[in-house]
Structure formats: structure tokens, C-alpha cells
Design a protein around this motif. Sequence first.
Motif, short mmCIF file in Angstrom:
data_model
loop_
_atom_site.label_atom_id
_atom_site.label_comp_id
_atom_site.label_asym_id
_atom_site.label_seq_id
_atom_site.Cartn_x
_atom_site.Cartn_y
_atom_site.Cartn_z
N CYS A 183 -0.19 -7.87 -9.46
CA CYS A 183 0.24 -6.59 -8.91
C CYS A 183 1.15 -5.86 -9.90
N LEU A 184 2.11 -6.58 -10.48
CA LEU A 184 3.01 -5.97 -11.44
C LEU A 184 2.24 -5.51 -12.69
N GLU A 219 -7.27 -5.03 -0.50
CA GLU A 219 -7.96 -3.77 -0.21
C GLU A 219 -8.74 -3.25 -1.41
N ASN A 220 -8.20 -3.52 -2.60
CA ASN A 220 -8.85 -3.04 -3.82
C ASN A 220 -9.70 -4.12 -4.49
N GLU A 221 -9.88 -5.23 -3.77
CA GLU A 221 -10.73 -6.32 -4.23
C GLU A 221 -10.36 -6.78 -5.64
N LYS A 230 3.54 -9.58 1.73
CA LYS A 230 2.36 -9.16 2.49
C LYS A 230 1.84 -7.82 1.99
N ASP A 231 2.73 -6.95 1.54
CA ASP A 231 2.29 -5.65 1.03
C ASP A 231 1.59 -5.79 -0.31
N ILE A 232 2.03 -6.75 -1.11
CA ILE A 232 1.38 -7.02 -2.40
C ILE A 232 -0.03 -7.54 -2.16
N LEU A 233 -0.15 -8.49 -1.24
CA LEU A 233 -1.46 -9.05 -0.93
C LEU A 233 -2.39 -7.99 -0.33
N GLU A 234 -1.83 -7.15 0.50
CA GLU A 234 -2.62 -6.08 1.11
C GLU A 234 -3.20 -5.16 0.04
N MET A 249 -5.61 1.26 -0.08
CA MET A 249 -4.42 1.86 -0.71
C MET A 249 -4.56 1.80 -2.23
N THR A 250 -4.47 2.94 -2.87
CA THR A 250 -4.55 2.97 -4.33
C THR A 250 -3.21 2.54 -4.93
#
Length: 452
Positions: A40-41, A188-190, A180-184, A1-2
Motif C-alpha cells: 500500500c505504501l 478492491e483494486n485486486e 482494514k482500510d489498507i486491505l480494503e 476506491m482509487t
Amino acid sequence: MTIGLFLKKKKIKEYIEKYNMLNKGDGVVLGLSGGPDSVCLFFVLLALKEEYNLTISAVHINHMIRGKDADEDQEYVESLCKEFNVPLNALRIDIPALAKSSGRSIEEEARIARYDAFEEAAAAFEEQGIPAKIAVAHNADDNAETVLFHMARGTGLDGVCGIAPKRDKIIRPLLAVPKKDILELLNENEVAYCIDGTNAETDYDRNRIRHNIMPELAKINDRALEHISDMTARLSEIADYISLESNGLLQMAKLEDDKLRKRTIATAPRVIASQAIKDYLSKYMPYQKDVAAVHVDSILDLLNEDGERQIQLPYKKTLIISYEEIYVIDTANEDNQKQINPTFNYREFDYEEGMKYPTETYTKWFDCDRIGANIVIRTRAEGDYLCIDSDGNRKSIQDYFVDEKIPRHLRDEVPLVCDGNHVMWVVGHRVSEYYKISKNTTRVLEISYTEE
């Protein structure tokens, strides 16, 4: 996910716009710990930078609690900001030493230090004429944990409203996004991020909620987190309405010298009056949390009682519920206030019929022949009285103060002109009938009172 898909799927832009978090041309101070939420932010703000024409800077606080791990977090944040050309202010603050000195908990001291640093960075933007926002990375899990924590410890409506999406300059764009969505997204984007080992421990109350209670709620309903978030949003709307009504009530009750009209508060619906009292008291406290429910409930219970009441508040403040007014006095400052130097002037002369009596509040005439002892200027003492009518009926000074609704904390400050225990003049109020000028008066004593 980008990151672009993440913004769209999680409706982050819609959330930002709903709460008017960002405007074009804003300067944004990001609290960047290096943990997954703040990282993430970091990328969310970078993705929005061009669209909103944002000027972004980051602040990192090394709390000097976790030794080498904290130093490695700081090094990672410095590397991340350098790579993406984001100005960083990294601060090392000895939180344990500050907490020991202040008596506050480590967690509270760290929070104060962080937000002080954020505010200082925001002020730097504003000095350049750039409107400033402070972005912090609370997420939906943090919000739910906060609500449960408040419920367990005891709270009112404010506590179950959870964390505010926006408060003054502070914005929380990820507040509706589950952890969980933040970690995902990051995994995913390493994208690397730091892990605070203390978050896995269950010695802290919030961690117990995170690791023990939240998973059990998810077993009951896998949308439990979403439902808690929805509840806090709805309760926040109710709280906003109550706040609006309470502000109106405070305006209606407002008197001079920051006093409130007692009857206006007493006759309002309790839920509105409760919030109004809380808001009123908050002006006198460093933090709103210092105004406890026990204070508000005690005040509301006393509003309809007769006489004067006093309620002791934190920080040596006292709330006075007088006969018609509500107000706060600061007993800590009473000794530091400017001392008043009262001056009494005396003049004695023959009385002639037709003379005009003085009309000033602080100038009075007395019948010299009725004064039996040396005149003394003092404050009240046991046994003091005055005559209230021409028949010689007496009233104690205590009863007079009560009947005249003179606030209790001021009664020991009212100057009295006394002939023994007989009060000739309650300065600023009335004189005893016994000493008033009559047709039998031959000599007059004039007493004038001034303050310097």
C-alpha cells in the motif's frame, strides 16, 4: 476506491505535511516486505512521486526464516518493482545465524538488519546530494498493539506514546490508517500482496494482542483504535514538552568533561529530571532502551543523599554521583587507557630565612629533620594519616578524602608521599603540617611531581 481517493479520504497528505515527512526532491527508501502495508505504501509513494519530485528505491530483506515462502515473497517484490520501474535492493540475510551469534532474539536481530540496510540505502542517496527519507509501513493497528504491548510489559511515558510518525530520517505515512482500510484498498483494486503465515500464530505476544485483545476492545467501542491513536498523539505532545524542558535542564547543568551539576538536577521537578537523566545516560548506551526506569529512579533517589554514590549501568559503565557532580565512567576502557608515568624529582639544600616558598601545586618543601624513615611513593594504605594543624591533630586519609570530596573511584589513584604511615604530601592537594618549614628548619627537601 482509487489510490487518489484513498489519499484524500484517509488524509494521508495532510498527515505527511503535519509531520513534515516529505520535501520536494527527496529520495525515499521504502522498506518493501511484500505484505499489504508495504505494498500500500508503495502505491502511495508512487502517487505522490510527481507532486513531490521523489526519487524512490526499495529495499527487501529475505530473513531466511520461512524457507520457500520467504523466497516467493522476494520474487513478488522483484516483480512488482520491475513492473513499476522502481530500483530494488533485495538482500538475503541469515537472521537465525546472526541471532545465535549475538544472543538477541530473532525479532530484534531482524529489525536491526532491516534498519541497517535502510540506512545504507539512504546513505547512497545522500552521497548523490539527494536528501534521504526512509519510509516504513506501520499502521494504526501496529501503533495500538505496540502501546498495549508496552503497557503489559511495563513502561513509562515514552512507551505509551506509541510509534513516532517521524524520527530522524524515518517516516511512517500510514501510521494513522487502520489495517482494514489498507486491505480494503488493495482488495478492491485486486492488488496482490504476500501473507506471512507466522502473523496468524498466537505463540508471539504481539500476535496475541492482535488476535485476542484488539477484537475485544472493538466490541467495547468500535472506535477504540481511533481513540488509542488520539491518546498517543496527545501523550506525544506532552512527551515533546518534557523533552524540551529536560534539554534546557541539561544545558543549565552542563559542566566540563560531560559532567552535570548535581544540585541543578536534584532541584528540578522529578518528571523533568527523570527525562534529563535518561537522555544523559543514553549517550553512553548503544540503544536508549538500555537505560531502564530502575536506573533512572535509583539515581533520582540518591541525588539528595550526602556523600558519594555509584550506580552500575549496562556495558560496564558506572554513574558517579559525587558531592557536586554527576558523571559516567567507562570501567571497560580503564585497562586500555594510556598509562601515566609519574616522575618525582628531589633536591636537598640548606634553609635560609627569607627564602621564597614554591607556589606551584606540584612542587613542595619539607623539613628534612622531621623525616623519620625512608620516603615511599605509593597509594593509600590502612592506617595512613596526616597532621592537620600545628598542634599535631591527625586525620585519617580516608576522612581527608571524604572531607575534600575526592571521588571514590579516584582515591586509589592519588599518589602519596609517605614517611611510614604518616602522609607527608597528598599529591595535588596538601602537605602534612608536621613537615612544613618553620623557623627551626635547617635543611629542606624539595619534591616535584610531573606526569609523562
